[in-house]
Write a protein that holds these residues in place. Sequence first.
Motif, short mmCIF file in Angstrom:
data_model
loop_
_atom_site.label_atom_id
_atom_site.label_comp_id
_atom_site.label_asym_id
_atom_site.label_seq_id
_atom_site.Cartn_x
_atom_site.Cartn_y
_atom_site.Cartn_z
N ASN A 164 45.18 46.86 52.14
CA ASN A 164 44.11 45.87 52.24
C ASN A 164 43.84 45.23 50.89
O ASN A 164 43.66 44.01 50.79
CB ASN A 164 42.83 46.50 52.77
CG ASN A 164 42.88 46.89 54.23
OD1 ASN A 164 42.16 47.78 54.67
ND2 ASN A 164 43.74 46.26 55.02
N LEU A 165 43.82 46.02 49.83
CA LEU A 165 43.59 45.51 48.48
C LEU A 165 44.72 44.59 48.05
O LEU A 165 44.47 43.50 47.51
CB LEU A 165 43.45 46.67 47.49
CG LEU A 165 43.22 46.29 46.03
CD1 LEU A 165 41.88 45.59 45.87
CD2 LEU A 165 43.29 47.52 45.15
N LEU A 166 45.97 44.98 48.30
CA LEU A 166 47.10 44.13 47.95
C LEU A 166 47.03 42.80 48.68
O LEU A 166 47.24 41.74 48.08
CB LEU A 166 48.42 44.83 48.28
CG LEU A 166 48.89 45.91 47.34
CD1 LEU A 166 50.09 46.65 47.93
CD2 LEU A 166 49.25 45.33 45.99
N ASN A 212 47.68 36.89 45.66
CA ASN A 212 48.04 35.84 44.71
C ASN A 212 48.09 36.35 43.29
O ASN A 212 48.84 35.83 42.46
CB ASN A 212 47.08 34.66 44.83
CG ASN A 212 47.23 33.93 46.14
OD1 ASN A 212 48.31 33.95 46.74
ND2 ASN A 212 46.17 33.33 46.62
N ASP A 213 47.31 37.38 42.97
CA ASP A 213 47.32 37.98 41.64
C ASP A 213 48.27 39.16 41.54
O ASP A 213 48.93 39.34 40.51
CB ASP A 213 45.91 38.45 41.26
CG ASP A 213 44.92 37.31 41.14
OD1 ASP A 213 45.32 36.23 40.66
OD2 ASP A 213 43.76 37.50 41.53
N LEU A 214 48.34 39.98 42.58
CA LEU A 214 49.10 41.23 42.51
C LEU A 214 50.54 41.10 42.97
O LEU A 214 51.43 41.74 42.41
CB LEU A 214 48.39 42.31 43.33
CG LEU A 214 46.99 42.67 42.86
CD1 LEU A 214 46.33 43.64 43.84
CD2 LEU A 214 47.04 43.30 41.47
N ILE A 215 50.79 40.31 44.00
CA ILE A 215 52.14 40.13 44.52
C ILE A 215 52.39 38.66 44.84
O ILE A 215 52.65 38.29 45.98
CB ILE A 215 52.40 41.03 45.75
CG1 ILE A 215 51.28 40.89 46.80
CG2 ILE A 215 52.58 42.48 45.36
CD1 ILE A 215 51.54 41.64 48.10
#
Length: 131
Positions: free
Chosen positions: A11-13, A18-21
């Motif tokens: 859920n966090l990913l 856009n920032d993490l992956i």
Amino acid sequence: CGLIYNGYACNLLESNKNDLIPGWHIPSKTEWENLIAACGGGSVAGTKLKAVDESWFSGWNGTDEYGFKLLPAGAAFNAEFVSIGELDYVNTSTDYNSSMIYYATFNTTSQVTLDYYSKGHGHSLRLVRDT
């Protein structure tokens, strides 16, 4: 094999993709259903998506017809790693409810199934490139 992610991490990913992956996303339940259908349906898609690797559990039976190379990474249940070399659960981005998430199950049969389980359990993750 790779990392194991629980449903809360998925859920966090997804919410920060856009920032993490950037350029990638966790496939939804619908995207998994479409992949399974394109591979001939749930009764045979498991074998077609699993890697061919003699070093794994003898019943893994993958043919890897599409280059997906799914490995039997196991899972993490109650802070314990289980079934490494025997099965793999792969999270989707689709919540069943606030405490459960859908995932795909691959085991020693030819099948792949979609089900839901506690977000607290750790499963594998595959990403899809955004179009």
